[in-house]
Design a protein around this motif. Structure first.
Motif, PDB file in Angstrom:
ATOM      1  N   PRO A 105       0.819  -1.223   0.000  1.00 25.32           N
ATOM      2  CA  PRO A 105       0.000   0.000   0.000  1.00 25.32           C
ATOM      3  C   PRO A 105       0.848   1.267   0.000  1.00 25.32           C
ATOM      4  O   PRO A 105       2.019   1.244   0.392  1.00 25.32           O
ATOM      5  CB  PRO A 105      -0.792  -0.108   1.309  1.00 25.32           C
ATOM      6  N   VAL A 106       0.216   2.350  -0.452  1.00 25.73           N
ATOM      7  CA  VAL A 106       0.883   3.660  -0.451  1.00 25.73           C
ATOM      8  C   VAL A 106      -0.045   4.661   0.238  1.00 25.73           C
ATOM      9  O   VAL A 106      -1.269   4.576   0.104  1.00 25.73           O
ATOM     10  CB  VAL A 106       1.239   4.098  -1.901  1.00 25.73           C
ATOM     11  N   VAL A 107       0.528   5.571   1.029  1.00 25.01           N
ATOM     12  CA  VAL A 107      -0.286   6.645   1.626  1.00 25.01           C
ATOM     13  C   VAL A 107       0.352   7.999   1.341  1.00 25.01           C
ATOM     14  O   VAL A 107       1.584   8.122   1.277  1.00 25.01           O
ATOM     15  CB  VAL A 107      -0.461   6.519   3.159  1.00 25.01           C
ATOM     16  N   GLY A 108      -0.491   9.015   1.190  1.00 21.04           N
ATOM     17  CA  GLY A 108      -0.030  10.391   1.007  1.00 21.04           C
ATOM     18  C   GLY A 108       0.031  11.081   2.362  1.00 21.04           C
ATOM     19  O   GLY A 108      -0.835  10.883   3.213  1.00 21.04           O
ATOM     20  N   VAL A 109       1.065  11.875   2.558  1.00 18.92           N
ATOM     21  CA  VAL A 109       1.291  12.518   3.850  1.00 18.92           C
ATOM     22  C   VAL A 109       1.368  14.037   3.654  1.00 18.92           C
ATOM     23  O   VAL A 109       1.921  14.515   2.661  1.00 18.92           O
ATOM     24  CB  VAL A 109       2.607  11.988   4.478  1.00 18.92           C
ATOM     25  N   ASP A 110       0.798  14.780   4.605  1.00 15.69           N
ATOM     26  CA  ASP A 110       0.882  16.235   4.596  1.00 15.69           C
ATOM     27  C   ASP A 110       2.160  16.678   5.302  1.00 15.69           C
ATOM     28  O   ASP A 110       2.457  16.244   6.415  1.00 15.69           O
ATOM     29  CB  ASP A 110      -0.355  16.802   5.312  1.00 15.69           C
TER      30      ASP A 110
END
Ligand code: KG4
Ligand code: ZN
Length: 337
Positions: A105-110
């Motif tokens: 999985p991949v997640v976007g981070v602020d």
């Protein structure tokens, strides 16, 4: 859970491996100072191009350095906002390709809450706490309720604090990168040499806001007007006078937020948090315990992205391959992101 963190939002290209959101196993940060130095500022096209060149080699080097193979990675986390569009796009494209290739999985981070998370890689600071992000792109005071939950109290109404350091250094030719150059010069200067104007943002909505464009203009264009009698306008004195005005402005707002909220823990993060004068002022801060990450975790780094990415995944699950970039975030006031 082993998380690979990727940070390419501006001119640092960084990859890190973090275990379970806290244990930093390995990290590399490739700076681009020599690319941008001739222009005394970051050139977006050159930054993204250099990211394309460096990201794969440093990814490999980080894995080799800690004797991991790509299959050991459980999750890929990448900065998706805010930042330079081209720079962000390189990191996000790399992260997606890696996630597909590895079947992970991949997640976007602020980037903003990521800066405030960096301290957790060095010591556990319980939530809630009061946070100050002070960097080249942002200056923001927030109540941090959890790793991903910020309640913004104040921001800059124009330039970021680090941006003012960079612009003053550029216009007065004090050196590049500007923040570090001013920090170095200021150590040999006298902050009393100048009395620069302080913006009057006291009331209502602006109670915790800062403004740096007036200070920048005063230093760049009206220097002599603010020089105190008996002092010379040396590079060292200018640096010291500007630095103390810039840092004190942010810390005065932080102090006000601390008094109003009654919070007794404070975290200060972002590139300017590595400034010597700021760190010394925070070291004898009264009324709250203050936490500042070590310098390498103050400036942009992949570790904070991997660390926060772990929590984003646990709270919201995986992102999908539509993951997009958001160079400018719409609104900083209220609940963020
Ligand atoms: O967090 P960061 O690496 O990137 C952004 O998210 O913007 O912060 C970079 C900023 C630059 O403006 C740089 O001049 C400033 O941090 N900076 C410093 C120092 N080291 C970096 N400013 C003052 N003193 C320093 N020692
Ligand atoms: Zn940053």
């Amino acid at each position: 859970m082993l998380v690979l963190g990727i940070e390419t939002s501006c001119d640092e290209c960084s990859v890190a491996l973090v275990e379970d959101g806290t244990r930093l196993k390995g990290m590399l940060i490739a700076t681009q100072d020599e690319v941008h130095a001739p222009y005394s500022g970051v050139v977006p096209e050159l930054a993204s191009r250099r990211h394309v060149e460096t990201i794969l080699p440093i990814y490999r080097e980080v894995l080799n350095g800690v004797k991991c193979v790509p299959g050991d990675i459980d999750l890929v986390a990448v900065t998706v906002q805010p930042g330079l569009a081209g720079s962000l796009a390189v990191g996000v494209a790399f992260a997606k390709a890696l996630a597909v290739g590895l079947g992970r999985p991949v997640v976007g981070v602020d980037h903003i809450p990521a800066h405030l998370y960096a301290i957790q890689l060095e010591r556990k600071v319980p939530y809630p706490f009061l946070g100050l992000v002070i960097s080249g792109g942002h200056t923001l005071i927030a109540r941090c309720l959890g790793p991903t939950e910020l309640e913004v109290l104040g921001t800059t109404i124009d330039d970021a604090c680090g941006e003012a350091f960079d612009k003053v250094a550029k216009h007065l030719e004090l050196g590049y990168p500007g923040g570090v150059a001013i920090d170095r010069l200021a150590r040999r200067g006298d902050p009393k040499a100048f009395s620069f104007p302080v913006p009057s943002l006291h009331k209502g909505d602006h109670r915790y806001d800062v403004s740096y464009s007036g200070l920048k203009t005063a230093v760049v264009n009206q220097l002599e007007q603010f020089r105190n009698p008996g002092y010379e306008a040396t590079r060292e004195n200018i640096a010291a006078g500007f630095e103390s005005s810039a840092v004190d402005m942010a810390l005065n707002r932080l102090r006000r937020a601390q008094r109003d909220t009654g919070m007794d823990r404070i975290v200060v993060a972002g590139g300017v948090a590595s400034n010597s004068y700021l760190r010394s002022r925070l070291s004898d801060w009264k009324g709250a315990e203050v936490f500042v990450p070590s310098k390498r975790l103050c400036t942009d780094n992949g570790a904070m992205v991997a660390g926060l990415g772990y929590h984003v995944y646990r709270e919201r699950g995986a992102g999908n391959l539509d993951l997009d970039i958001l160079p400018k975030v719409a609104e900083f006031r209220g609940n963020y992101p």
